[in-house]
Design an enzyme around this catalytic site. Structure first.
Site, PDB file in Angstrom:
ATOM      1  N   ARG A  59      61.800  -3.097 126.897  1.00 11.34           N
ATOM      2  CA  ARG A  59      62.678  -3.636 127.949  1.00 11.34           C
ATOM      3  C   ARG A  59      63.887  -4.349 127.342  1.00 11.34           C
ATOM      4  NH1 ARG A  59      59.469  -7.187 132.045  1.00 11.34           N
ATOM      5  NH2 ARG A  59      61.420  -7.017 133.187  1.00 11.34           N
ATOM      6  N   ASN A  78      66.483 -11.988 137.817  1.00  7.08           N
ATOM      7  CA  ASN A  78      66.532 -11.026 136.720  1.00  7.08           C
ATOM      8  C   ASN A  78      66.334 -11.707 135.374  1.00  7.08           C
ATOM      9  OD1 ASN A  78      67.049  -9.193 138.657  1.00  7.08           O
ATOM     10  ND2 ASN A  78      69.219  -8.957 138.197  1.00  7.08           N
ATOM     11  N   ASP A 113      67.251  -9.808 132.572  1.00  6.19           N
ATOM     12  CA  ASP A 113      67.940  -8.866 131.681  1.00  6.19           C
ATOM     13  C   ASP A 113      69.146  -9.450 130.959  1.00  6.19           C
ATOM     14  OD1 ASP A 113      69.903  -8.941 133.691  1.00  6.19           O
ATOM     15  OD2 ASP A 113      69.185  -7.089 134.626  1.00  6.19           O
ATOM     16  N   HIS A 126      63.055 -16.496 136.612  1.00  3.68           N
ATOM     17  CA  HIS A 126      61.927 -15.839 135.957  1.00  3.68           C
ATOM     18  C   HIS A 126      62.090 -15.741 134.446  1.00  3.68           C
ATOM     19  CE1 HIS A 126      60.983 -13.825 140.091  1.00  3.68           C
ATOM     20  NE2 HIS A 126      60.605 -15.078 140.028  1.00  3.68           N
ATOM     21  N   CYS A 183      56.628 -20.657 122.159  1.00  4.16           N
ATOM     22  CA  CYS A 183      55.470 -20.663 121.274  1.00  4.16           C
ATOM     23  C   CYS A 183      54.200 -20.929 122.075  1.00  4.16           C
ATOM     24  CB  CYS A 183      55.661 -21.725 120.196  1.00  4.16           C
ATOM     25  SG  CYS A 183      54.222 -21.867 119.123  1.00  4.16           S
ATOM     26  N   THR A 207      67.893  -7.796 146.108  1.00  4.92           N
ATOM     27  CA  THR A 207      66.509  -8.244 145.976  1.00  4.92           C
ATOM     28  C   THR A 207      65.694  -7.790 147.178  1.00  4.92           C
ATOM     29  OG1 THR A 207      65.012 -10.144 145.872  1.00  4.92           O
ATOM     30  CG2 THR A 207      67.205 -10.561 146.747  1.00  4.92           C
ATOM     31  N   SER A 208      64.451  -7.353 146.893  1.00  2.00           N
ATOM     32  CA  SER A 208      63.580  -6.871 147.959  1.00  2.00           C
ATOM     33  C   SER A 208      63.061  -8.027 148.802  1.00  2.00           C
ATOM     34  CB  SER A 208      62.399  -6.106 147.361  1.00  2.00           C
ATOM     35  OG  SER A 208      61.623  -6.990 146.572  1.00  2.00           O
ATOM     36  N   PRO A 235      71.110  -1.538 149.663  1.00  2.00           N
ATOM     37  CA  PRO A 235      71.162  -0.231 150.344  1.00  2.00           C
ATOM     38  C   PRO A 235      70.019  -0.043 151.331  1.00  2.00           C
ATOM     39  CG  PRO A 235      70.716   0.036 147.985  1.00  2.00           C
ATOM     40  CD  PRO A 235      70.941  -1.418 148.213  1.00  2.00           C
TER      41      PRO A 235
HETATM   42  P1  NAD Z   1      62.678  -5.410 143.406  1.00  2.00           P
HETATM   43  O1  NAD Z   1      62.475  -4.338 142.396  1.00  2.00           O
HETATM   44  O2  NAD Z   1      61.523  -5.920 144.160  1.00  2.00           O
HETATM   45  O3  NAD Z   1      63.770  -4.952 144.486  1.00  2.00           O
HETATM   46  C1  NAD Z   1      65.000  -4.417 144.105  1.00  2.00           C
HETATM   47  C2  NAD Z   1      65.881  -4.355 145.343  1.00  2.00           C
HETATM   48  O4  NAD Z   1      67.144  -3.840 144.940  1.00  2.00           O
HETATM   49  C3  NAD Z   1      65.348  -3.443 146.456  1.00  2.00           C
HETATM   50  O5  NAD Z   1      65.397  -4.133 147.693  1.00  2.00           O
HETATM   51  C4  NAD Z   1      66.335  -2.273 146.460  1.00  2.00           C
HETATM   52  O6  NAD Z   1      66.572  -1.758 147.769  1.00  2.00           O
HETATM   53  C5  NAD Z   1      67.584  -2.934 145.919  1.00  2.00           C
HETATM   54  N1  NAD Z   1      68.518  -2.030 145.273  1.00  2.00           N
HETATM   55  C6  NAD Z   1      68.267  -0.846 144.651  1.00  2.00           C
HETATM   56  N2  NAD Z   1      69.390  -0.326 144.182  1.00  2.00           N
HETATM   57  C7  NAD Z   1      70.382  -1.184 144.505  1.00  2.00           C
HETATM   58  C8  NAD Z   1      71.790  -1.201 144.280  1.00  2.00           C
HETATM   59  N3  NAD Z   1      72.401  -0.190 143.621  1.00  2.00           N
HETATM   60  N4  NAD Z   1      72.508  -2.248 144.753  1.00  2.00           N
HETATM   61  C9  NAD Z   1      71.909  -3.273 145.411  1.00  2.00           C
HETATM   62  N5  NAD Z   1      70.588  -3.296 145.645  1.00  2.00           N
HETATM   63  C10 NAD Z   1      69.830  -2.272 145.200  1.00  2.00           C
HETATM   64  O7  NAD Z   1      63.443  -6.568 142.620  1.00  2.00           O
HETATM   65  P2  NAD Z   1      63.419  -8.137 142.809  1.00  2.00           P
HETATM   66  O8  NAD Z   1      63.552  -8.474 144.251  1.00  2.00           O
HETATM   67  O9  NAD Z   1      64.406  -8.646 141.862  1.00  2.00           O
HETATM   68  O10 NAD Z   1      61.977  -8.598 142.314  1.00  2.00           O
HETATM   69  C11 NAD Z   1      61.353  -7.943 141.253  1.00  2.00           C
HETATM   70  C12 NAD Z   1      60.789  -8.804 140.170  1.00  2.00           C
HETATM   71  O11 NAD Z   1      60.836  -8.023 139.009  1.00  2.00           O
HETATM   72  C13 NAD Z   1      61.548 -10.047 139.833  1.00  2.00           C
HETATM   73  O12 NAD Z   1      60.601 -11.006 139.577  1.00  2.00           O
HETATM   74  C14 NAD Z   1      62.312  -9.754 138.543  1.00  2.00           C
HETATM   75  O13 NAD Z   1      62.200 -10.827 137.643  1.00  2.00           O
HETATM   76  C15 NAD Z   1      61.606  -8.566 137.954  1.00  2.00           C
HETATM   77  N6  NAD Z   1      62.493  -7.494 137.460  1.00  2.00           N
HETATM   78  C16 NAD Z   1      63.670  -7.796 136.813  1.00  2.00           C
HETATM   79  C17 NAD Z   1      64.502  -6.773 136.389  1.00  2.00           C
HETATM   80  C18 NAD Z   1      65.799  -7.121 135.685  1.00  2.00           C
HETATM   81  O14 NAD Z   1      65.908  -8.187 135.105  1.00  2.00           O
HETATM   82  N7  NAD Z   1      66.810  -6.253 135.728  1.00  2.00           N
HETATM   83  C19 NAD Z   1      64.141  -5.447 136.582  1.00  2.00           C
HETATM   84  C20 NAD Z   1      62.942  -5.167 137.219  1.00  2.00           C
HETATM   85  C21 NAD Z   1      62.129  -6.211 137.659  1.00  2.00           C
HETATM   86 ZN    ZN Z   2      54.982 -23.396 117.537  1.00  2.00          ZN
END
Ligand code: NAD
Ligand code: ZN
Length: 279
Positions: free
Chosen positions: A83, A115, A117, A147, A155, A220-221, A246
C-alpha cells in the site's frame, strides 16, 4: 427558450448546483472538509470496497487488525509495504490540489481526512510557497488524519511515533522495521479495525465540526464511524452540508447540495471561483 430546454440541460443544472454549493461555502466563516477514499480514486488509489481493494485475496478487515499483526506481523507489513509503494507511485489529483490551495488561502477551512495515503499532505507541500510566513500557513493547513498515515510508524514496545519513509523489507520476520530506541517491532501508525481513534485527534476534529458553518464531504461512504458522525455533528450544529460523491450515501438525504460527480472534476469546479488562480 422553452422551459424544458433549460431543465433538460444537465450542464445547466450542474452549474446551478455548483453555484448553490459555493454560496453555502462562501457564507460560512469556518468550513469543515471531510474526505474519504473517493478523493484519491482519480489518483489511482483503490478504495477498500470492490475488487481493486483486495490484496492476494485478503480482505482489509483480515489484515488491518491488532490480532493479525500479533499472529503474523510479516504478512501485515508486506501488505502495508504494498500500500505504501502504491501510494508513493500516485500523485495528488486536482481535488487534493484545490483543497490544499483553499486551506492555505483561508484559515477558516479545516480539513479532516480518513485517508492514510498522505496525498493531502503531499498536495499541501506542492502548493505551499517557500518562506517563513508560508511555513506557518502550511502548518496551520495540515490535515487532521483520523486514521493515521501510511508513512508513519509507532513502536509496539516504548510507544515511539514518527515518520517512516524508507522502503520496508517484509521478506522475512528478521528484516521488519524495528525501533531505534528499544529494538522492538514497529507497526504502521494507522488505526486498525477494533481500535479506537486517538483521543486528541478526535477532539480536534469534533471541535472543527462544532465551529463549522458549512461542511464539505468528499468521497466518503459515510459508513465508518466515528468519522461519518463528524458531518452529522456539524449539520446538527447548523452547518450547511455539501456532498461530492458519484453515489448516494447515508448523508445524501441530509445534504443541502449533493453533487453526484467524480471529486477530481467537481472539487476544482466548485473551488476555483472561491480560491482563484490555477494550480
Ligand atoms: P469507502 O471505501 O468506504 O468509500 C469510498 C467512497 O468514495 C464511496 O462512497 C464511493 O462512492 C466514493 N467514490 C468513489 N469514487 C469516487 C470519486 N471518483 N470521487 C468521489 N467519490 C468517489 O471509503 P471511506 O469512507 O474513506 O472509508 C474507508 C476506510 O478505509 C477509511 O477508514 C480509510 O482510512 C480507509 N481507506 C483509505 C484509503 C486511502 O487512504 N486512500 C483507501 C482505502 C481505504
Ligand atoms: Zn521502542
Amino acid at each position: 427558450m422553452h422551459r424544458s430546454d433549460h431543465t433538460d440541460d444537465p450542464r445547466g443544472d450542474e452549474a446551478g448546483e455548483l453555484e448553490r454549493a459555493r454560496g453555502l461555502l462562501r457564507r460560512a466563516d469556518r468550513v469543515l472538509v471531510l474526505t474519504g477514499a473517493g478523493v484519491s480514486v482519480a489518483s489511482g488509489m483503490p478504495t477498500f470496497r470492490g475488487e481493486e481493494g483486495l490484496w492476494k485475496d485478503h480482505r482489509p478487515e483480515e489484515l488491518a487488525t491488532p490480532g493479525a499483526f500479533a499472529r503474523d506481523p510479516r504478512t501485515v507489513w508486506e501488505w502495508y509495504g504494498w500500500r505504501r509503494e502504491k501510494a508513493r507511485e500516485c500523485a495528488p489529483n486536482a481535488a487534493h490540489r484545490w483543497l490544499a490551495r483553499w486551506c492555505l488561502a483561508d484559515a477558516g477551512v479545516e480539513l479532516v481526512t480518513q485517508n492514510v495515503d498522505d496525498l493531502h499532505g503531499r498536495a499541501l507541500e506542492g502548493e505551499a510557497e517557500p518562506g517563513g510566513e508560508a511555513a506557518e500557513a502550511l502548518d496551520r493547513a495540515r490535515p487532521v488524519e483520523l486514521h493515521g498515515n501510511l508513512f508513519r510508524a509507532r513502536c509496539t514496545g516504548c510507544g515511539w511515533r514518527g515518520e517512516l519513509r524508507s522502503r520496508v523489507d517484509a521478506s522475512s520476520a528478521a528484516s521488519l522495521p524495528r525501533c531505534r530506541e528499544c529494538r522492538e517491532l514497529l507497526r504502521p501508525d494507522v488505526v486498525w479495525f477494533g481500535e479506537s481513534l486517538d483521543a486528541g485527534i478526535l477532539e480536534r476534529a469534533a471541535a472543527a465540526a462544532d465551529r463549522a458553518g458549512a461542511c464539505l464531504v468528499v468521497g466518503t461512504s459515510a459508513a465508518v464511524q466515528p468519522a461519518a458522525s463528524l458531518a452529522t455533528r456539524a449539520a446538527r450544529g447548523g452547518a450547511a452540508l455539501v456532498e461530492v460523491n458519484p453515489e448516494a450515501t447515508p448523508l445524501t438525504r441530509a445534504a443541502h447540495v449533493a453533487l453526484r460527480a467524480d471529486a477530481a472534476r467537481a472539487v476544482p469546479a466548485l473551488l476555483r471561483p472561491l480560491v482563484g488562480g490555477e494550480p
